[in-house]
Motif scaffolding. Structure first.
Motif, PDB file in Angstrom:
ATOM      1  N   ASN A 139       8.546 -10.162  -6.903  1.00 18.07           N
ATOM      2  CA  ASN A 139       8.149  -9.019  -7.729  1.00 18.07           C
ATOM      3  C   ASN A 139       8.704  -7.711  -7.178  1.00 18.07           C
ATOM      4  O   ASN A 139       8.841  -6.735  -7.913  1.00 18.07           O
ATOM      5  CB  ASN A 139       6.628  -8.908  -7.801  1.00 18.07           C
ATOM      6  N   TYR A 140       8.983  -7.687  -5.880  1.00 19.36           N
ATOM      7  CA  TYR A 140       9.484  -6.486  -5.215  1.00 19.36           C
ATOM      8  C   TYR A 140      10.695  -6.837  -4.369  1.00 19.36           C
ATOM      9  O   TYR A 140      10.767  -7.924  -3.791  1.00 19.36           O
ATOM     10  CB  TYR A 140       8.424  -5.871  -4.287  1.00 19.36           C
ATOM     11  N   LEU A 141      11.606  -5.888  -4.290  1.00 20.08           N
ATOM     12  CA  LEU A 141      12.724  -5.976  -3.364  1.00 20.08           C
ATOM     13  C   LEU A 141      12.489  -4.910  -2.302  1.00 20.08           C
ATOM     14  O   LEU A 141      12.240  -3.749  -2.629  1.00 20.08           O
ATOM     15  CB  LEU A 141      14.053  -5.732  -4.087  1.00 20.08           C
ATOM     16  N   LEU A 142      12.519  -5.313  -1.047  1.00 20.50           N
ATOM     17  CA  LEU A 142      12.270  -4.417   0.083  1.00 20.50           C
ATOM     18  C   LEU A 142      13.522  -4.288   0.936  1.00 20.50           C
ATOM     19  O   LEU A 142      14.340  -5.204   0.999  1.00 20.50           O
ATOM     20  CB  LEU A 142      11.139  -4.967   0.962  1.00 20.50           C
ATOM     21  N   LEU A 143      13.638  -3.167   1.623  1.00 18.73           N
ATOM     22  CA  LEU A 143      14.732  -2.948   2.554  1.00 18.73           C
ATOM     23  C   LEU A 143      14.338  -1.855   3.534  1.00 18.73           C
ATOM     24  O   LEU A 143      13.424  -1.076   3.271  1.00 18.73           O
ATOM     25  CB  LEU A 143      16.014  -2.551   1.815  1.00 18.73           C
ATOM     26  N   GLY A 175      12.829   3.855   7.459  1.00 17.95           N
ATOM     27  CA  GLY A 175      11.989   3.788   6.280  1.00 17.95           C
ATOM     28  C   GLY A 175      12.012   2.431   5.641  1.00 17.95           C
ATOM     29  O   GLY A 175      13.054   1.792   5.557  1.00 17.95           O
ATOM     30  N   LEU A 176      10.840   1.971   5.207  1.00 17.68           N
ATOM     31  CA  LEU A 176      10.725   0.766   4.408  1.00 17.68           C
ATOM     32  C   LEU A 176      10.700   1.221   2.956  1.00 17.68           C
ATOM     33  O   LEU A 176       9.807   1.981   2.535  1.00 17.68           O
ATOM     34  CB  LEU A 176       9.448  -0.013   4.739  1.00 17.68           C
ATOM     35  N   PHE A 177      11.686   0.812   2.188  1.00 15.26           N
ATOM     36  CA  PHE A 177      11.786   1.158   0.785  1.00 15.26           C
ATOM     37  C   PHE A 177      11.518  -0.077  -0.053  1.00 15.26           C
ATOM     38  O   PHE A 177      11.833  -1.198   0.349  1.00 15.26           O
ATOM     39  CB  PHE A 177      13.192   1.706   0.459  1.00 15.26           C
ATOM     40  N   GLY A 178      10.945   0.132  -1.222  1.00 14.29           N
ATOM     41  CA  GLY A 178      10.667  -0.970  -2.114  1.00 14.29           C
ATOM     42  C   GLY A 178      10.885  -0.584  -3.561  1.00 14.29           C
ATOM     43  O   GLY A 178      10.815   0.583  -3.927  1.00 14.29           O
ATOM     44  N   LYS A 179      11.149  -1.606  -4.356  1.00 16.31           N
ATOM     45  CA  LYS A 179      11.345  -1.425  -5.782  1.00 16.31           C
ATOM     46  C   LYS A 179      10.710  -2.593  -6.516  1.00 16.31           C
ATOM     47  O   LYS A 179      10.937  -3.750  -6.151  1.00 16.31           O
ATOM     48  CB  LYS A 179      12.830  -1.365  -6.116  1.00 16.31           C
ATOM     49  N   GLN A 180       9.894  -2.282  -7.500  1.00 14.72           N
ATOM     50  CA  GLN A 180       9.331  -3.341  -8.337  1.00 14.72           C
ATOM     51  C   GLN A 180      10.444  -3.839  -9.241  1.00 14.72           C
ATOM     52  O   GLN A 180      11.098  -3.033  -9.926  1.00 14.72           O
ATOM     53  CB  GLN A 180       8.152  -2.831  -9.161  1.00 14.72           C
ATOM     54  N   ILE A 181      10.682  -5.146  -9.233  1.00 13.26           N
ATOM     55  CA  ILE A 181      11.785  -5.708 -10.003  1.00 13.26           C
ATOM     56  C   ILE A 181      11.326  -6.610 -11.132  1.00 13.26           C
ATOM     57  O   ILE A 181      12.141  -7.134 -11.879  1.00 13.26           O
ATOM     58  CB  ILE A 181      12.782  -6.448  -9.079  1.00 13.26           C
ATOM     59  N   ARG A 182      10.030  -6.765 -11.272  1.00 13.03           N
ATOM     60  CA  ARG A 182       9.505  -7.509 -12.438  1.00 13.03           C
ATOM     61  C   ARG A 182       8.116  -7.034 -12.759  1.00 13.03           C
ATOM     62  O   ARG A 182       7.445  -6.467 -12.007  1.00 13.03           O
ATOM     63  CB  ARG A 182       9.555  -9.013 -12.249  1.00 13.03           C
TER      64      ARG A 182
END
Length: 182
Positions: A139-143, A175-182
């Motif tokens: 559901n999320y992509l993290l980096l 930094g921990l970044f995240g994006k909701q992908i669904r």
């Protein structure tokens, strides 16, 4: 496939063992540039300790991807790491509690050949990572990225990533970044 102003075309595929040298060289050069731009000593980054043989072994064990140009030359790479992989614990051991129960994928070792940057390769790789992560149920992509590397921070923010957490547990502001992908 994506085209740039220079009429280059690129496609993304799983890495093969024969790609190990190209991946190693691209990641090594990119991480030296990343270190310099982020003002991080070279030896602090995990990627700086990987050898070509390490990359070859990782291709066998993890999900490693490459972008090829029209002539089949590797132009960039990334890794996707999922919670069921051993490497996941290394990369996201500091995950905020509110994300620990959500299906996520971790985007790592993102690198584009220095002479191929600003041609759409990085964007193509990131879009491919999002698509693959969704297909695998994330559901999320993290980096993670250095907060001092404003160009990369801006790149991720423009593509919908938000800063979720930050720390200095690796010796620099990360930094921990995240994006909701669904």
């Amino acid at each position: 496939m994506i085209s740039s102003a220079a009429k280059q075309c690129f496609s993304v595929r799983y890495a093969k063992e024969s790609d190990a040298r190209a991946i190693f060289l691209i990641v090594s050069a990119s991480m030296k540039s990343y270190s310099a731009l982020s003002q991080i000593p070279d030896n602090v980054l995990d990627a700086s300790t990987e050898s070509e043989d390490d990359v070859r072994s990782i291709i066998e064990k993890q999900r490693v991807y490459v972008a090829d140009d029209c002539e089949g030359v590797v132009a960039g790479t990334f890794r996707l790491i999922f919670p069921n992989m051993e490497a996941y614990k290394t990369h996201v051991s500091d995950l905020p509690a509110d994300l620990s129960e959500i299906p996520v994928a971790y985007f790592s070792r993102f690198a584009v050949a220095l002479h191929m940057q600003n041609m759409g390769v990085g964007n193509l790789l990131l879009l491919a990572a999002e698509k693959e992560a969704r297909m695998q149920g994330a559901n999320y992509l993290l980096l993670h990225t250095a907060l001092s590397h404003m160009e990369l921070v801006s790149f991720y923010k423009k593509r919908g990533f938000a800063l979720l957490d930050q720390n200095t547990n690796r010796g620099y502001a990360r930094g921990l970044f995240g994006k909701q992908i669904r």
